[in-house]
Design a protein around this motif. Structure first.
Motif, PDB file in Angstrom:
ATOM      1  N   ILE A   1       0.711  -0.934  -0.581  1.00  0.00           N
ATOM      2  CA  ILE A   1      -0.019   0.411   0.350  1.00  0.00           C
ATOM      3  C   ILE A   1       0.783   1.010   0.234  1.00  0.00           C
ATOM      4  CG2 ILE A   1      -1.765   0.908   1.336  1.00  0.00           C
ATOM      5  CD1 ILE A   1      -2.541  -1.205   2.213  1.00  0.00           C
ATOM      6  N   LEU A   2       0.780   2.453  -1.004  1.00  0.00           N
ATOM      7  CA  LEU A   2       1.092   3.146  -0.771  1.00  0.00           C
ATOM      8  C   LEU A   2       0.481   4.809  -0.644  1.00  0.00           C
ATOM      9  CD1 LEU A   2       3.330   2.701  -4.417  1.00  0.00           C
ATOM     10  CD2 LEU A   2       3.935   2.145  -2.067  1.00  0.00           C
ATOM     11  N   ASN A   3       1.021   5.446  -0.421  1.00  0.00           N
ATOM     12  CA  ASN A   3       0.053   7.007  -0.363  1.00  0.00           C
ATOM     13  C   ASN A   3       0.416   8.123  -0.634  1.00  0.00           C
ATOM     14  OD1 ASN A   3      -2.052   8.772   0.932  1.00  0.00           O
ATOM     15  ND2 ASN A   3      -1.175   9.087   3.060  1.00  0.00           N
ATOM     16  N   ARG A   4       0.007   8.304  -1.418  1.00  0.00           N
ATOM     17  CA  ARG A   4       0.322   9.499  -2.905  1.00  0.00           C
ATOM     18  C   ARG A   4      -0.100  10.205  -2.548  1.00  0.00           C
ATOM     19  NH1 ARG A   4       3.820   5.615  -6.715  1.00  0.00           N
ATOM     20  NH2 ARG A   4       5.262   4.999  -5.922  1.00  0.00           N
TER      21      ARG A   4
ATOM     22  N   ARG B   1      -4.618  14.790   0.810  1.00  0.00           N
ATOM     23  CA  ARG B   1      -5.281  16.163   1.816  1.00  0.00           C
ATOM     24  C   ARG B   1      -6.081  15.602   2.362  1.00  0.00           C
ATOM     25  NH1 ARG B   1      -5.719  20.651  -1.620  1.00  0.00           N
ATOM     26  NH2 ARG B   1      -7.974  20.464  -1.264  1.00  0.00           N
ATOM     27  N   VAL B   2      -6.257  13.678   2.639  1.00  0.00           N
ATOM     28  CA  VAL B   2      -7.367  12.954   3.395  1.00  0.00           C
ATOM     29  C   VAL B   2      -6.367  12.342   4.739  1.00  0.00           C
ATOM     30  CG1 VAL B   2      -9.347  11.574   3.171  1.00  0.00           C
ATOM     31  CG2 VAL B   2      -9.044  12.603   1.425  1.00  0.00           C
ATOM     32  N   SER B   3      -6.545  12.067   4.883  1.00  0.00           N
ATOM     33  CA  SER B   3      -5.732  11.877   6.795  1.00  0.00           C
ATOM     34  C   SER B   3      -6.459  10.366   6.287  1.00  0.00           C
ATOM     35  CB  SER B   3      -6.247  12.213   7.856  1.00  0.00           C
ATOM     36  OG  SER B   3      -5.717  11.276   8.687  1.00  0.00           O
ATOM     37  N   ILE B   4      -5.289   9.349   5.906  1.00  0.00           N
ATOM     38  CA  ILE B   4      -5.874   7.925   5.762  1.00  0.00           C
ATOM     39  C   ILE B   4      -4.696   7.114   7.257  1.00  0.00           C
ATOM     40  CG2 ILE B   4      -7.318   7.616   3.292  1.00  0.00           C
ATOM     41  CD1 ILE B   4      -4.266   6.946   2.698  1.00  0.00           C
ATOM     42  N   GLN B   5      -5.422   5.944   8.136  1.00  0.00           N
ATOM     43  CA  GLN B   5      -5.242   5.102   8.831  1.00  0.00           C
ATOM     44  C   GLN B   5      -4.145   4.142   7.332  1.00  0.00           C
ATOM     45  OE1 GLN B   5      -4.432   6.193  11.371  1.00  0.00           O
ATOM     46  NE2 GLN B   5      -5.453   8.153  10.906  1.00  0.00           N
TER      47      GLN B   5
ATOM     48  N   SER C   1      -4.348  11.612  -5.470  1.00  0.00           N
ATOM     49  CA  SER C   1      -5.030  12.760  -5.912  1.00  0.00           C
ATOM     50  C   SER C   1      -6.406  13.362  -6.322  1.00  0.00           C
ATOM     51  CB  SER C   1      -4.191  13.818  -6.179  1.00  0.00           C
ATOM     52  OG  SER C   1      -3.759  14.025  -6.717  1.00  0.00           O
ATOM     53  N   ASP C   2      -7.225  13.946  -6.484  1.00  0.00           N
ATOM     54  CA  ASP C   2      -8.292  14.109  -7.516  1.00  0.00           C
ATOM     55  C   ASP C   2      -7.651  14.265  -8.760  1.00  0.00           C
ATOM     56  OD1 ASP C   2     -10.000  13.051  -4.852  1.00  0.00           O
ATOM     57  OD2 ASP C   2     -10.765  14.649  -5.141  1.00  0.00           O
ATOM     58  N   VAL C   3      -6.652  15.176  -8.299  1.00  0.00           N
ATOM     59  CA  VAL C   3      -6.217  15.382  -9.983  1.00  0.00           C
ATOM     60  C   VAL C   3      -4.954  14.081 -10.449  1.00  0.00           C
ATOM     61  CG1 VAL C   3      -4.295  16.996 -10.766  1.00  0.00           C
ATOM     62  CG2 VAL C   3      -6.254  18.071  -8.989  1.00  0.00           C
ATOM     63  N   GLU C   4      -4.800  13.764  -9.971  1.00  0.00           N
ATOM     64  CA  GLU C   4      -3.893  12.039 -10.663  1.00  0.00           C
ATOM     65  C   GLU C   4      -5.229  10.884 -10.868  1.00  0.00           C
ATOM     66  OE1 GLU C   4      -1.017   9.715 -11.849  1.00  0.00           O
ATOM     67  OE2 GLU C   4      -1.371  11.399 -11.270  1.00  0.00           O
ATOM     68  N   ILE C   5      -5.607  11.292 -10.275  1.00  0.00           N
ATOM     69  CA  ILE C   5      -7.136   9.931 -10.483  1.00  0.00           C
ATOM     70  C   ILE C   5      -7.814  10.466 -11.742  1.00  0.00           C
ATOM     71  CG2 ILE C   5      -9.072  10.720  -8.765  1.00  0.00           C
ATOM     72  CD1 ILE C   5      -7.530   7.149  -9.051  1.00  0.00           C
TER      73      ILE C   5
END
Length: 144
Positions: A2-5, A8-12, A40-44
């Protein structure tokens, strides 16, 4: 993996990693079979436009490796690899609010949904098969 790139939104990540292990166990996947990447929304939106010709952000996209129809393909090192799942937590947060879910629950649903797509399921063309499988797995994994 799992990667977090996105930021904007805090995820656990620890909780989502535990859930991802449960999904892999249910679907009999090896830890190296797929990658989940939060973007990000821009990337998706860029990915959605590039690969689906749709000019908007979406919540989840799956990218099967090799022949998506054979359910497993070998990568360059000879290991089996299903593909990648891109999830936009910003879109997921908006959907969660609209659907009365928590962001964490929505992210988990999207991880499962993306994994099923990597396995070859297609809710747009399978007469409800993916929806039935997903509903059964949601119950088993404690999702509504």
């Amino acid at each position: 993996m799992i990667l977090n790139r996105q930021d904007r939104v805090s995820i656990q990540i620890p909780g989502l990693s535990r859930f991802w292990r449960r999904v892999r166990k249910e679907l009999k996947l090896d830890p190296r079979d797929a990658t989940v990447c939060f973007v990000s929304d821009v990337e998706i939106a860029r990915l959605n436009h590039t690969y689906r010709a749709k000019r908007k952000a979406t919540d989840v996209l799956s990218f099967p490796f090799g022949d998506g129809g054979n359910r497993r393909s070998n990568n360059a090192e000879g290991r089996r690899y299903l593909g990648d799942i891109a999830i936009a937590p910003g879109v997921a947060r908006r959907n969660a609010m609209r659907l009365g879910r928590t962001v964490d629950e929505e992210l988990r649903i999207l991880m499962l949904h993306g994994a099923l797509h990597l396995l070859g399921y297609d809710h747009e063309a399978d007469d409800g098969e993916m929806d039935r499988v997903e509903a059964r797995l949601r119950r088993r994994l404690g999702l509504r």
